[in-house]
Design an enzyme around this catalytic site. Structure first.
Site, PDB file in Angstrom:
ATOM      1  N   ASP A  25     110.584  12.601  40.411  1.00  0.00           N
ATOM      2  CA  ASP A  25     111.322  12.969  39.614  1.00  0.00           C
ATOM      3  C   ASP A  25     110.679  14.478  38.566  1.00  0.00           C
ATOM      4  OD1 ASP A  25     108.646  11.675  38.136  1.00  0.00           O
ATOM      5  OD2 ASP A  25     109.258  11.827  36.108  1.00  0.00           O
ATOM      6  N   ASP A  71     106.044   7.182  37.889  1.00  0.00           N
ATOM      7  CA  ASP A  71     106.327   7.582  37.036  1.00  0.00           C
ATOM      8  C   ASP A  71     107.623   8.078  36.337  1.00  0.00           C
ATOM      9  OD1 ASP A  71     104.073   6.433  34.990  1.00  0.00           O
ATOM     10  OD2 ASP A  71     103.097   7.622  36.184  1.00  0.00           O
ATOM     11  N   ASP A  74     108.070   8.034  44.132  1.00  0.00           N
ATOM     12  CA  ASP A  74     107.131   8.202  43.178  1.00  0.00           C
ATOM     13  C   ASP A  74     107.035   7.062  42.300  1.00  0.00           C
ATOM     14  OD1 ASP A  74     105.592   9.918  41.292  1.00  0.00           O
ATOM     15  OD2 ASP A  74     107.591  10.234  39.993  1.00  0.00           O
TER      16      ASP A  74
HETATM   17  O1  LIG Z   1     103.295  11.264  40.478  1.00  0.00           O
HETATM   18  P1  LIG Z   1     103.705   9.880  38.941  1.00  0.00           P
HETATM   19  O2  LIG Z   1     103.302   8.796  39.784  1.00  0.00           O
HETATM   20  O3  LIG Z   1     104.863  10.554  38.696  1.00  0.00           O
HETATM   21  O4  LIG Z   1     102.726  11.002  38.382  1.00  0.00           O
HETATM   22  C1  LIG Z   1     102.445  12.060  37.275  1.00  0.00           C
HETATM   23  C2  LIG Z   1     101.743  11.409  36.010  1.00  0.00           C
HETATM   24  O5  LIG Z   1     102.746  10.508  35.550  1.00  0.00           O
HETATM   25  C3  LIG Z   1     102.087  10.141  34.405  1.00  0.00           C
HETATM   26  O6  LIG Z   1     102.520  11.157  33.095  1.00  0.00           O
HETATM   27  C4  LIG Z   1     104.129  11.049  33.247  1.00  0.00           C
HETATM   28  O7  LIG Z   1     104.327   9.291  32.722  1.00  0.00           O
HETATM   29  C5  LIG Z   1     103.965   9.325  30.928  1.00  0.00           C
HETATM   30  C6  LIG Z   1     103.956   7.914  31.241  1.00  0.00           C
HETATM   31  O8  LIG Z   1     105.394   7.696  30.712  1.00  0.00           O
HETATM   32  C7  LIG Z   1     104.060  10.423  30.049  1.00  0.00           C
HETATM   33  O9  LIG Z   1     103.585   9.472  28.658  1.00  0.00           O
HETATM   34  C8  LIG Z   1     103.503  11.277  30.695  1.00  0.00           C
HETATM   35  O10 LIG Z   1     104.181  12.391  29.693  1.00  0.00           O
HETATM   36  C9  LIG Z   1     104.281  11.832  31.941  1.00  0.00           C
HETATM   37  O11 LIG Z   1     103.885  13.412  32.394  1.00  0.00           O
HETATM   38  C10 LIG Z   1     100.415  10.300  34.667  1.00  0.00           C
HETATM   39  O12 LIG Z   1     100.227   9.574  33.202  1.00  0.00           O
HETATM   40  C11 LIG Z   1      99.793  11.170  35.057  1.00  0.00           C
HETATM   41  O13 LIG Z   1      99.077  10.484  34.991  1.00  0.00           O
HETATM   42  C12 LIG Z   1     100.135  11.281  35.910  1.00  0.00           C
HETATM   43  O14 LIG Z   1      99.968  13.442  36.573  1.00  0.00           O
END
Ligand SMILES: O=P(O)(O)OC[C@H]1O[C@H](O[C@H]2O[C@H](CO)[C@@H](O)[C@H](O)[C@H]2O)[C@H](O)[C@@H](O)[C@@H]1O
Length: 357
Positions: free
Chosen positions: A294, A102, A100
């Protein structure tokens, strides 16, 4: 795991981190030991929970080096028959890595546009991909996550697995048109709807300070991390209101984010199955998939590996959570250490590959 409560506020509140910080304390009787879960072939417990094994146990367990104290550790019985196979793990299996983005490769930050991975993490991913087929599976659009990761040698599944690029040389398909890589996009018919809902969500939330809408191509994220907590309910109501006009879209949740996506039966778990098949790595006798993530949407992938009884999920979390994962690491930096451990182990196993470079 991807199908959550229908209403946005209920979804926000079912997030243990959103509910209460007091829930986050690690009970003293839960440190450190492996993860266990109901329903797994070797589980005798009826409750799913996660605790925190030390990094060395995760690495050792997965590499078949250290025996864990749990009955749910590793299927050591495979080692005798399979260890002779070249380029395989000590368990006689080829490891495939799914990562993954983020919160796994990059730390969670307030601004989603600035969720950069460190050069050290990029080097670790690049190195591990020299030895093991490696895919990124992200909720972001495929283009966006590629911009962050910048490694051509990986496979990419964006939009929670609804946009997958496997190079034609790796895929099962052998027609002449396949020289050009084509993405697999099971939700392509929803593209106009996603553009429309993105616009509506931007309009609906523009007056809420800190709210941020991110178009992830086949899904849309509504971020509330930077919204005053007193306004979270309002954000949820606005999202619910918009979704009334889009019955073919559903809501899932992540870390301080509401994710709007098509109702199709497709998620990160399906994406992992698709990639394994496309790469001809779906033989559980010879392949050991490892998925590190995560977020709640990563649970779909953990579940697939658990149910297929063919691989291991690793949850990245600092707090105990219900999970289908088998192990946990506490942070992206521990993920990096884990990847570096895999590299060191592969280098020891195949010194010639290392020496040639
Ligand atoms: O599947 P992933 O790659 O983990 O994406 C899930 C979401 O990740 C991002 O949001 C998350 O990370 C951001 C940056 O650290 C944070 O600001 C946010 O609060 C988290 O939810 C991404 O921006 C989303 O679009 C994804 O859905």
């Amino acid at each position: 795991a991807a199908s959550g409560p229908r209403h946005a506020y209920a979804a926000m509140m079912s997030d243990p981190v959103a509910k209460s910080q007091t829930m986050l304390a690690l009970p003293s009787n839960m440190v450190p030991s492996p993860v266990t879960s109901k329903g797994h072939h070797c589980s005798s417990l009826s409750v799913t929970y996660i605790t925190r094994p030390k990094l060395v146990e995760v690495v050792g367990g997965l590499l078949g080096v250290t025996k864990l104290s749990s009955t749910c550790a590793i299927p050591y019985e495979h080692s005798a028959s399979d260890a002779v196979a070249a380029n395989n793990t000590r368990l006689g299996k080829k490891i495939v890595l799914f990562l993954d983005y983020d919160g796994t490769l990059s730390p969670i930050v307030n601004d989603p546009e600035k969720a950069f991975m460190s050069p050290e993490m990029r080097a670790a991913v690049k190195n591990v991909a020299r030895f093991l087929p490696t895919a990124i599976v992200s909720g972001r659009s495929r283009d966006k996550v590629f911009e962050f990761v910048k490694l051509k040698e990986l496979y990419y599944a964006g939009s929670h697995g609804m946009d997958i690029l496997v190079s034609s040389t790796d895929s099962q398909s052998k027609t002449k048109d396949d020289r050009e890589a084509k993405p697999f996009q099971p939700a392509s018919e929803f593209l106009p709807m996603i553009i429309e809902v993105n616009k509506s969500l931007v309009e609906a939330t523009q007056s809420i300070k800190g709210a941020n809408v991110e178009n992830n191509k086949f899904c849309v994220s509504v971020h509330y991390r930077n919204v005053d907590k007193k306004d979270w309910k309002l954000v949820a109501e606005l999202v619910d209101n918009v979704l009334k006009d889009f019955p073919r879209l559903k809501l899932t949740t992540g870390r301080k984010v509401l994710e709007v996506r098509p109702v199709i039966d497709w998620d990160k778990g399906k994406a992992v199955e698709f990639l394994l098949q496309s790469l001809r790595l779906d033989d559980p006798e010879s392949v050991l998939p490892i998925y590190i993530g995560d977020d709640r949407t990563d649970e779909d992938a953990f579940k697939v590996l658990r149910e297929r009884n063919c691989g291991y999920g690793i949850l990245v979390s600092q707090v105990p959570k219900e999970t289908e994962a088998f192990y946990s690491l506490t942070s992206p930096s521990e993920v990096m250490e884990f990847l570096n451990s895999l590299v060191r182990w592969k280098e020891e196993e195949s010194p010639k590959v290392h020496d040639q470079e």
